[in-house]
Motif scaffolding. Structure first.
Motif, mmCIF file in Angstrom:
data_model
loop_
_atom_site.group_PDB
_atom_site.id
_atom_site.type_symbol
_atom_site.label_atom_id
_atom_site.label_comp_id
_atom_site.label_asym_id
_atom_site.label_seq_id
_atom_site.Cartn_x
_atom_site.Cartn_y
_atom_site.Cartn_z
ATOM 1 N N ASP A 154 0.810 -1.211 0.000
ATOM 2 C CA ASP A 154 0.000 0.000 0.000
ATOM 3 C C ASP A 154 0.844 1.262 0.000
ATOM 4 O O ASP A 154 0.388 2.338 0.333
ATOM 5 C CB ASP A 154 -0.921 0.003 1.223
ATOM 6 C CG ASP A 154 -0.137 -0.150 2.525
ATOM 7 O OD1 ASP A 154 1.061 -0.456 2.451
ATOM 8 O OD2 ASP A 154 -0.753 0.047 3.597
ATOM 9 N N ARG A 155 2.105 1.128 -0.407
ATOM 10 C CA ARG A 155 2.975 2.297 -0.428
ATOM 11 C C ARG A 155 3.184 2.784 -1.854
ATOM 12 O O ARG A 155 2.604 2.269 -2.791
ATOM 13 C CB ARG A 155 4.326 1.938 0.217
ATOM 14 C CG ARG A 155 4.211 1.770 1.732
ATOM 15 C CD ARG A 155 5.518 1.276 2.321
ATOM 16 N NE ARG A 155 5.717 -0.157 2.055
ATOM 17 C CZ ARG A 155 6.840 -0.811 2.326
ATOM 18 N NH1 ARG A 155 7.857 -0.166 2.814
ATOM 19 N NH2 ARG A 155 6.932 -2.086 2.083
ATOM 20 N N ASP A 156 4.020 3.783 -1.981
ATOM 21 C CA ASP A 156 4.296 4.383 -3.295
ATOM 22 C C ASP A 156 5.291 3.503 -4.047
ATOM 23 O O ASP A 156 6.475 3.804 -4.148
ATOM 24 C CB ASP A 156 4.855 5.792 -3.108
ATOM 25 C CG ASP A 156 5.181 6.458 -4.434
ATOM 26 O OD1 ASP A 156 4.553 6.079 -5.448
ATOM 27 O OD2 ASP A 156 6.044 7.355 -4.450
ATOM 28 N N LEU A 157 4.787 2.395 -4.579
ATOM 29 C CA LEU A 157 5.631 1.428 -5.276
ATOM 30 C C LEU A 157 5.239 1.372 -6.744
ATOM 31 O O LEU A 157 4.067 1.545 -7.094
ATOM 32 C CB LEU A 157 5.484 0.039 -4.657
ATOM 33 C CG LEU A 157 5.951 -0.089 -3.197
ATOM 34 C CD1 LEU A 157 5.521 -1.425 -2.619
ATOM 35 C CD2 LEU A 157 7.464 0.073 -3.110
ATOM 36 N N PRO A 158 6.199 1.121 -7.643
ATOM 37 C CA PRO A 158 5.887 1.056 -9.080
ATOM 38 C C PRO A 158 4.884 -0.057 -9.377
ATOM 39 O O PRO A 158 4.955 -1.153 -8.802
ATOM 40 C CB PRO A 158 7.241 0.770 -9.730
ATOM 41 C CG PRO A 158 8.262 1.171 -8.726
ATOM 42 C CD PRO A 158 7.634 0.929 -7.384
ATOM 43 N N LYS A 159 3.970 0.224 -10.282
ATOM 44 C CA LYS A 159 2.925 -0.746 -10.612
ATOM 45 C C LYS A 159 3.492 -2.083 -11.080
ATOM 46 O O LYS A 159 3.005 -3.144 -10.650
ATOM 47 C CB LYS A 159 2.000 -0.158 -11.674
ATOM 48 C CG LYS A 159 0.841 -1.075 -12.041
ATOM 49 C CD LYS A 159 -0.062 -0.438 -13.079
ATOM 50 C CE LYS A 159 -1.200 -1.389 -13.469
ATOM 51 N NZ LYS A 159 -2.061 -0.785 -14.517
ATOM 52 N N PRO A 160 4.522 -2.127 -11.963
ATOM 53 C CA PRO A 160 5.045 -3.441 -12.376
ATOM 54 C C PRO A 160 5.584 -4.257 -11.205
ATOM 55 O O PRO A 160 5.429 -5.478 -11.181
ATOM 56 C CB PRO A 160 6.158 -3.079 -13.372
ATOM 57 C CG PRO A 160 5.781 -1.736 -13.885
ATOM 58 C CD PRO A 160 5.152 -1.030 -12.725
ATOM 59 N N PHE A 161 6.211 -3.576 -10.235
ATOM 60 C CA PHE A 161 6.714 -4.304 -9.066
ATOM 61 C C PHE A 161 5.556 -4.848 -8.241
ATOM 62 O O PHE A 161 5.581 -5.993 -7.768
ATOM 63 C CB PHE A 161 7.598 -3.395 -8.218
ATOM 64 C CG PHE A 161 8.082 -4.030 -6.941
ATOM 65 C CD1 PHE A 161 9.069 -4.998 -6.967
ATOM 66 C CD2 PHE A 161 7.533 -3.660 -5.716
ATOM 67 C CE1 PHE A 161 9.514 -5.597 -5.793
ATOM 68 C CE2 PHE A 161 7.969 -4.248 -4.539
ATOM 69 C CZ PHE A 161 8.964 -5.214 -4.581
ATOM 70 N N VAL A 162 4.507 -4.045 -8.066
ATOM 71 C CA VAL A 162 3.329 -4.493 -7.319
ATOM 72 C C VAL A 162 2.721 -5.727 -7.976
ATOM 73 O O VAL A 162 2.400 -6.714 -7.316
ATOM 74 C CB VAL A 162 2.294 -3.353 -7.232
ATOM 75 C CG1 VAL A 162 0.965 -3.873 -6.677
ATOM 76 C CG2 VAL A 162 2.829 -2.219 -6.355
ATOM 77 N N GLU A 163 2.573 -5.682 -9.305
ATOM 78 C CA GLU A 163 1.991 -6.822 -10.016
ATOM 79 C C GLU A 163 2.883 -8.050 -9.923
ATOM 80 O O GLU A 163 2.392 -9.182 -9.829
ATOM 81 C CB GLU A 163 1.746 -6.443 -11.470
ATOM 82 C CG GLU A 163 0.661 -5.387 -11.643
ATOM 83 C CD GLU A 163 0.443 -5.016 -13.093
ATOM 84 O OE1 GLU A 163 1.272 -5.438 -13.936
ATOM 85 O OE2 GLU A 163 -0.529 -4.313 -13.374
ATOM 86 N N LEU A 164 4.189 -7.836 -9.939
ATOM 87 C CA LEU A 164 5.122 -8.950 -9.821
ATOM 88 C C LEU A 164 4.938 -9.665 -8.491
ATOM 89 O O LEU A 164 4.844 -10.894 -8.432
ATOM 90 C CB LEU A 164 6.557 -8.435 -9.954
ATOM 91 C CG LEU A 164 7.683 -9.452 -9.792
ATOM 92 C CD1 LEU A 164 7.625 -10.507 -10.881
ATOM 93 C CD2 LEU A 164 9.039 -8.750 -9.808
ATOM 94 N N VAL A 165 4.854 -8.906 -7.404
ATOM 95 C CA VAL A 165 4.672 -9.503 -6.084
ATOM 96 C C VAL A 165 3.313 -10.186 -5.981
ATOM 97 O O VAL A 165 3.187 -11.295 -5.445
ATOM 98 C CB VAL A 165 4.832 -8.428 -4.991
ATOM 99 C CG1 VAL A 165 4.501 -9.008 -3.610
ATOM 100 C CG2 VAL A 165 6.253 -7.865 -4.999
ATOM 101 N N GLU A 166 2.278 -9.537 -6.511
ATOM 102 C CA GLU A 166 0.932 -10.084 -6.395
ATOM 103 C C GLU A 166 0.764 -11.383 -7.174
ATOM 104 O O GLU A 166 0.026 -12.280 -6.749
ATOM 105 C CB GLU A 166 -0.090 -9.053 -6.897
ATOM 106 C CG GLU A 166 -0.257 -7.861 -5.970
ATOM 107 C CD GLU A 166 -1.210 -6.832 -6.531
ATOM 108 O OE1 GLU A 166 -1.767 -6.051 -5.738
ATOM 109 O OE2 GLU A 166 -1.387 -6.795 -7.780
ATOM 110 N N ARG A 167 1.423 -11.513 -8.316
ATOM 111 C CA ARG A 167 1.205 -12.656 -9.192
ATOM 112 C C ARG A 167 2.187 -13.799 -8.961
ATOM 113 O O ARG A 167 1.994 -14.902 -9.487
ATOM 114 C CB ARG A 167 1.289 -12.214 -10.651
ATOM 115 C CG ARG A 167 0.210 -11.239 -11.058
ATOM 116 C CD ARG A 167 0.394 -10.854 -12.521
ATOM 117 N NE ARG A 167 -0.633 -9.905 -12.962
ATOM 118 C CZ ARG A 167 -0.707 -9.420 -14.193
ATOM 119 N NH1 ARG A 167 0.179 -9.804 -15.102
ATOM 120 N NH2 ARG A 167 -1.647 -8.571 -14.523
#
Length: 400
Positions: free
Chosen positions: A244-257
């Motif tokens: 929930d922080r100011d993280l790049p979208k591709p990194f967020v998707e990488l962690v989520e998937r």
């Protein structure tokens, strides 16, 4: 129809083609090929284009030369061993060189900038000649009735926004400063291009996993210039619940998937600091002062994709023409299907470019259509969508 694909993009994981082979392109995530003994069956050692760690000085050119020397002979042996009816081999070298050295060849297309190495003035022409030689080596091994198509998926031009610098990090040297070893310490360097991403594998000893993650964080967070300014902004997350922080979208998707991990580390560099310090200034690290050029390297990207590409065709039923024509990249699929003697699926967006073909041949072999619902379906062996593959493709503009 026996199909062979060598270094073709977006073919990972490689599906099994009846009687053929698949050697995935550089977006692959491992060395799997189908069949597993494809290279051995052809009597050659394995070789596939490698896009990793291209940021060392001179490595782009040497990488290009290696590809153009290694691929033709291996392709000839592969296509002969498997007796393929349709084959595709991809060369990446001209793209690799054009992105990096467009300004060196066409300095007049850019605002005044730092001087370029005069030895690079001819690098594009030399690469094009090597591509021509490599293609000639392949064509020489084919029969006269074989149709050969040469297509680029784009052309090149000067970057409209000028030269862009991209940084790569010599990750093995970084890890050595803290005595970290990926296999031993059970972590994976997912990315070392423009930013560092590390995945720490899960394990029963959570305290030990956390120590490894902490050592990685301390290593990168402590890197500073001589004035004490930090080189990286370092973020550590343990899973999707901490995104929930100011993280790049591709990194967020990488962690989520991705599969569950003990934790993830994202290190984003201060590019202005790197511009100021590299290559000869010092970075203060846990191992003491280190010359910046030992740990990071900048590449100049001055060439950009242009929508006008290259297409050439000869052999078999291809009609000899002296004037230039115009063809859409989507027309290549129906053309390849037709040349393979197969009915053209009715869902293809492109049209058969009949103007390229000998009229007599077209009369004797009129194109046939087939409804997609009637086409033979084979198992594709698809794997679940791989988030790291998606991230790499997105970073290159191949997927949205």
């Amino acid at each position: 129809v026996r199909v062979g694909l060598y270094d073709y993009l977006i073919t990972w994981p490689p599906r099994m083609l009846p009687g053929g082979f698949v050697i995935p392109g550089w977006t692959r995530l491992d060395g799997a090929v189908t069949p597993p003994d494809a290279f051995a069956r052809a009597g050659v050692t394995p070789y596939a284009y490698e896009a990793e760690r291209l940021a060392l000085p001179g490595s782009a050119v040497s990488n290009a030369w290696r590809e153009l020397a290694e691929k033709p002979r291996r392709w000839n042996r592969l296509q002969a061993a498997f007796g393929v009816d349709v084959g595709a081999v991809v060369f990446y070298s001209f793209d690799l060189i054009s992105h990096r050295y467009w300004r060196a060849v066409y300095p007049e297309q850019f605002p005044a900038g730092p001087p370029v190495d005069p030895r690079l003035k001819g690098v594009l022409r030399e690469t094009a000649l090597e591509v021509d030689r490599a293609v000639g080596e392949i064509v020489e091994a084919l029969g006269p009735e074989t149709a050969v198509l040469i297509a680029s998926d784009h052309g090149f031009r000067a970057r409209p926004d000028g030269v862009r610098h991209k940084w790569a990090f010599h990750v093995r040297r970084w890890l050595a400063l803290a005595g970290l070893v990926p296999d031993r310490d059970r972590f994976q360097v997912v990315n070392d291009w423009q930013q560092m991403i590390v995945r720490v594998e899960p394990g029963p000893d959570r305290a030990e996993r956390e120590r490894v993650l902490g050592r990685l964080r301390d290593l990168l967070a402590s890197a500073r210039d001589a004035g004490g300014a930090p080189l990286f902004r370092v973020d550590v997350v343990h899973g999707p619940g901490e995104l929930d922080r100011d993280l790049p979208k591709p990194f967020v998707e990488l962690v989520e998937r991705s599969a569950p991990a003990h934790g993830w580390l994202l290190a984003r560099p201060d590019e202005l600091l790197l511009e100021r310090v590299c290559p000869d200034g010092a970075l203060i690290t846990p191992g003491g002062p280190v010359r910046c050029g030992e740990l990071a390297h900048v590449e100049e990207f001055s060439g950009a994709h242009d929508p006008t590409a290259v297409f050439l065709a000869a052999g078999g039923p291809i009609r000899h023409r002296t004037e230039r024509g115009r063809i859409h990249v989507l027309d290549l699929a129906p053309l390849m299907v037709y040349l393979a003697g197969q009915p053209i699926p009715n869902d293809l967006e492109g049209r058969l470019p009949s103007w390229l073909l000998d009229p007599g041949y077209l009369h004797r072999h009129p194109p046939e259509k087939i409804a997609v619902r009637d086409a033979i379906r084979r198992g594709t062996g698809k794997a679940a969508e791989d988030p790291e593959l998606v991230r790499r493709l997105r970073s290159l503009g191949y997927v949205n």
